[in-house]
Design an enzyme around this catalytic site. Sequence first.
Site, mmCIF file in Angstrom:
data_model
loop_
_atom_site.group_PDB
_atom_site.id
_atom_site.type_symbol
_atom_site.label_atom_id
_atom_site.label_comp_id
_atom_site.label_asym_id
_atom_site.label_seq_id
_atom_site.Cartn_x
_atom_site.Cartn_y
_atom_site.Cartn_z
ATOM 1 N N GLY A 1 70.341 30.585 54.041
ATOM 2 C CA GLY A 1 70.202 29.516 55.020
ATOM 3 C C GLY A 1 69.384 29.932 56.223
ATOM 4 O O GLY A 1 69.557 29.395 57.320
ATOM 5 N N ASN B 1 66.470 29.270 56.996
ATOM 6 C CA ASN B 1 65.408 28.331 57.341
ATOM 7 C C ASN B 1 65.825 27.327 58.413
ATOM 8 O O ASN B 1 65.003 26.530 58.876
ATOM 9 C CB ASN B 1 64.954 27.554 56.102
ATOM 10 C CG ASN B 1 66.079 26.734 55.497
ATOM 11 O OD1 ASN B 1 67.028 27.297 54.954
ATOM 12 N ND2 ASN B 1 66.009 25.414 55.587
ATOM 13 N N GLY C 1 69.061 26.187 61.689
ATOM 14 C CA GLY C 1 70.291 26.423 62.420
ATOM 15 C C GLY C 1 70.472 27.865 62.854
ATOM 16 O O GLY C 1 69.525 28.571 63.208
ATOM 17 N N ILE C 2 71.729 28.312 62.841
ATOM 18 C CA ILE C 2 72.053 29.673 63.250
ATOM 19 C C ILE C 2 71.351 30.686 62.359
ATOM 20 O O ILE C 2 70.858 31.713 62.832
ATOM 21 C CB ILE C 2 73.572 29.876 63.223
ATOM 22 C CG1 ILE C 2 74.244 28.987 64.284
ATOM 23 C CG2 ILE C 2 73.935 31.344 63.481
ATOM 24 C CD1 ILE C 2 75.755 28.934 64.177
ATOM 25 N N GLY C 3 71.268 30.400 61.067
ATOM 26 C CA GLY C 3 70.615 31.321 60.142
ATOM 27 C C GLY C 3 69.175 31.595 60.507
ATOM 28 O O GLY C 3 68.691 32.725 60.359
ATOM 29 N N SER D 1 84.055 30.780 60.539
ATOM 30 C CA SER D 1 84.088 29.682 61.497
ATOM 31 C C SER D 1 85.423 29.668 62.226
ATOM 32 O O SER D 1 86.464 30.006 61.647
ATOM 33 C CB SER D 1 83.885 28.346 60.775
ATOM 34 O OG SER D 1 84.146 27.251 61.633
ATOM 35 N N TYR E 1 86.091 21.650 54.477
ATOM 36 C CA TYR E 1 85.114 22.587 55.040
ATOM 37 C C TYR E 1 85.811 23.794 55.657
ATOM 38 O O TYR E 1 85.437 24.942 55.394
ATOM 39 C CB TYR E 1 84.256 21.879 56.092
ATOM 40 C CG TYR E 1 83.388 22.830 56.888
ATOM 41 C CD1 TYR E 1 82.203 23.319 56.354
ATOM 42 C CD2 TYR E 1 83.761 23.248 58.166
ATOM 43 C CE1 TYR E 1 81.400 24.198 57.063
ATOM 44 C CE2 TYR E 1 82.970 24.126 58.880
ATOM 45 C CZ TYR E 1 81.789 24.598 58.332
ATOM 46 O OH TYR E 1 81.012 25.476 59.034
#
Length: 320
Positions: free
Chosen positions: A25, A27, A29-31, A154, A179
């Site tokens: 991930g 590409n 957000g946080i990643g 999280s 989630y």
Amino acid sequence: MSSHSTAWDVRRLPDARGRHFLVTGGNAGIGYFVAEQLAGTGATVILGSRDPARAETAALSIRSRVPDARVRHVPLDLADLASVETGVEALGLESLDAVVCNAGVLLDHPPRRETGDGHELMFATNHLGHFALVARLAPLLAAAPAARVVTTGSLTARSETLDLDDLQSVRDYRPKRTYARSKLAQMLFGFELDRRLRAAGATTRSVVTHPGGALDSLTPSRPIRLRTTGERLRGLPAGLLLQGKEAAAWPAVRAVLDPSVRGGQLWGPRVLGIRGLPVLEPVRGHMADEVLAGRLWDVSAALTGLDPFADAPGGTPRPC
């Protein structure tokens, strides 16, 4: 804890030239910010993403901010176990110094969705996909002198527990709860992985992190997500309690790079676990339940057909 936070400078990261880091991930957000910061160390950063166009945009963005950045993309869809296998093959590496298990899916509304493998989408992407990925990466991680598996959890996981009889939310599907449970499963896996690595005498370390609270409106603008002046102004009041995604990346970046970080640890933001510099946190509650983690491991191995580091320290995943 204060000594840990003052000794580590998030703006002056150590040199990591010659090392290879995979960020799932990476590409967005946080990643993305994890990848951007790691690229600034001179390491080769590999963006694991199912969307080639977005990955290329992210890579161009990183190169625009980091001169001579070594960044590339491998196709990786964590919701597809076959894609996990081909994605690892596409790495073309003899060793891997770290994988940051960051990618995640959060659905806001029903109905419940399943992957092509027949698993609930959030549990499959957030937990099972990373479980299978680490299994596939095992030989590459074992070939590095001191590799790390960094799992991004999280805060939402703290208020949940797992129902081992309904891990895939067939009977009780509530998106936010599903989630949170998938993130708890990720974190339990990260801790259990380190226990098993230690027992096997392996050199790979497994570290768990969480980003605290992160908002788009507090995040620096990048080509992957441009922010208007109005958005930034509206987000200013929240900045008293929360932070942007650039700062939210700090715990994972420290877990990859800081030689003082040890396996089995949990790292998060300093201020109430919500914002600030990355510091060591205690592992409590359900996250410390070794029996639950062991049972989850067995179920995950059965669902994926893989057992990460089953043959450590050699590190070859054993088919189930």
